[in-house]
Write an enzyme that holds these catalytic residues in place. Structure first.
Site, PDB file in Angstrom:
ATOM      1  N   LEU A  94       0.788  -1.228   0.000  1.00 34.33           N
ATOM      2  CA  LEU A  94       0.000   0.000   0.000  1.00 34.33           C
ATOM      3  C   LEU A  94       0.824   1.284   0.000  1.00 34.33           C
ATOM      4  O   LEU A  94       0.269   2.376   0.036  1.00 34.33           O
ATOM      5  CB  LEU A  94      -1.011   0.018   1.157  1.00 34.33           C
ATOM      6  CG  LEU A  94      -1.887  -1.233   1.281  1.00 34.33           C
ATOM      7  CD1 LEU A  94      -2.803  -1.121   2.494  1.00 34.33           C
ATOM      8  CD2 LEU A  94      -2.684  -1.485   0.011  1.00 34.33           C
ATOM      9  N   CYS A  95       2.155   1.187  -0.034  1.00 35.21           N
ATOM     10  CA  CYS A  95       2.981   2.392  -0.162  1.00 35.21           C
ATOM     11  C   CYS A  95       2.962   2.859  -1.611  1.00 35.21           C
ATOM     12  O   CYS A  95       3.011   2.054  -2.539  1.00 35.21           O
ATOM     13  CB  CYS A  95       4.431   2.117   0.247  1.00 35.21           C
ATOM     14  SG  CYS A  95       4.695   2.106   2.006  1.00 35.21           S
ATOM     15  N   HIS A  96       2.918   4.164  -1.783  1.00 39.79           N
ATOM     16  CA  HIS A  96       2.946   4.744  -3.127  1.00 39.79           C
ATOM     17  C   HIS A  96       4.377   4.753  -3.657  1.00 39.79           C
ATOM     18  O   HIS A  96       5.306   5.052  -2.906  1.00 39.79           O
ATOM     19  CB  HIS A  96       2.433   6.191  -3.094  1.00 39.79           C
ATOM     20  CG  HIS A  96       0.994   6.310  -2.749  1.00 39.79           C
ATOM     21  ND1 HIS A  96       0.542   6.294  -1.455  1.00 39.79           N
ATOM     22  CD2 HIS A  96      -0.095   6.437  -3.538  1.00 39.79           C
ATOM     23  CE1 HIS A  96      -0.774   6.410  -1.462  1.00 39.79           C
ATOM     24  NE2 HIS A  96      -1.195   6.501  -2.708  1.00 39.79           N
ATOM     25  N   MET A 132       8.109   5.998   5.517  1.00 39.68           N
ATOM     26  CA  MET A 132       8.383   4.576   5.288  1.00 39.68           C
ATOM     27  C   MET A 132       9.678   4.381   4.517  1.00 39.68           C
ATOM     28  O   MET A 132      10.412   3.419   4.765  1.00 39.68           O
ATOM     29  CB  MET A 132       7.208   3.913   4.551  1.00 39.68           C
ATOM     30  CG  MET A 132       5.928   3.858   5.375  1.00 39.68           C
ATOM     31  SD  MET A 132       6.146   3.203   7.052  1.00 39.68           S
ATOM     32  CE  MET A 132       6.762   1.578   6.710  1.00 39.68           C
ATOM     33  N   GLU A 133       9.988   5.295   3.608  1.00 35.02           N
ATOM     34  CA  GLU A 133      11.237   5.193   2.847  1.00 35.02           C
ATOM     35  C   GLU A 133      12.442   5.377   3.762  1.00 35.02           C
ATOM     36  O   GLU A 133      13.444   4.648   3.644  1.00 35.02           O
ATOM     37  CB  GLU A 133      11.243   6.215   1.710  1.00 35.02           C
ATOM     38  CG  GLU A 133      10.331   5.847   0.548  1.00 35.02           C
ATOM     39  CD  GLU A 133       8.829   6.007   0.819  1.00 35.02           C
ATOM     40  OE1 GLU A 133       8.033   5.540   0.000  1.00 35.02           O
ATOM     41  OE2 GLU A 133       8.446   6.591   1.850  1.00 35.02           O
ATOM     42  N   ASP A 147      24.631  -8.553   8.098  1.00 29.26           N
ATOM     43  CA  ASP A 147      25.085  -9.544   7.123  1.00 29.26           C
ATOM     44  C   ASP A 147      26.589  -9.473   6.903  1.00 29.26           C
ATOM     45  O   ASP A 147      27.258 -10.499   6.772  1.00 29.26           O
ATOM     46  CB  ASP A 147      24.356  -9.356   5.800  1.00 29.26           C
ATOM     47  CG  ASP A 147      24.738 -10.409   4.782  1.00 29.26           C
ATOM     48  OD1 ASP A 147      24.618 -11.608   5.098  1.00 29.26           O
ATOM     49  OD2 ASP A 147      25.166 -10.033   3.674  1.00 29.26           O
TER      50      ASP A 147
END
Length: 176
Positions: A94-96, A132-133, A147
């Site tokens: 749902l993120c654009h 969110m980014e 990692d």
């Protein structure tokens, strides 16, 4: 359940009922937020997180200037963080998809906490924000540090990933 715990639980439930979540419609089904009526504006978000190591491992990493058999920890994590910010819409439902204008990622050694601090600032001129980014950039950069160092130790902890600031849109935010 004690009375106090039950009251807290009921209060939380009531507050949840009163909160309108932007990704749910009136029936409770998920939806992508419609931003078509919004005006594009400059928006910026900054997130942070840390990767903590056992003291001896942290000192070994710092003494090697972040180099491992796989290469530079921070250079690799830097690229991974940028790539993650650019692909957030592929990772988070749902993120654009956004045409990001700026992504800055930094890494700082924190001797007191035996950790590498990761910061990401993301900027866009668009109809929706970039929280969110920024959070995705930090998360993936931290995972990449893990990692790159897991061959040395698995006693590594990624924590305290959070939004620090958000500027633009309906409201600004600053983490207390």
């Amino acid at each position: 359940m004690s009375n106090d715990v039950q009251k807290d639980h009921e209060s939380t439930r009531e507050n949840t009922k009163q909160t309108t979540l932007s990704h749910l419609d009136g029936d409770g089904d998920i939806k992508m937020v419609d931003v078509s009526g919004k005006v594009a504006s400059t928006r910026e978000a900054r997130a942070t997180g840390q990767v903590r190591f056992p003291k001896n491992i942290y000192q070994q990493i710092k003494a090697a200037d972040g180099m491992t058999k796989k290469g530079s920890i921070t250079q690799t994590a830097h690229i991974a963080g940028i790539m993650a910010a650019k692909r957030t819409h592929d990772l988070i439902p749902l993120c654009h998809p956004l045409p990001l204008d700026k992504i800055v990622i930094s890494f700082n050694y924190d001797d007191a906490a035996n950790s590498i601090l990761v910061n990401a600032t993301v900027k866009v001129t668009h109809k929706t924000g970039v929280e969110m980014e920024a959070l995705t950039a930090v998360s993936v950069a931290c995972l990449t540090v893990y990692d790159m160092t897991k061959a040395i130790s698995h006693d590594i902890v990624i924590d305290d990933i959070h939004l620090v600031t958000k500027i633009g849109g309906k409201s600004d935010y600053r983490h207390a």
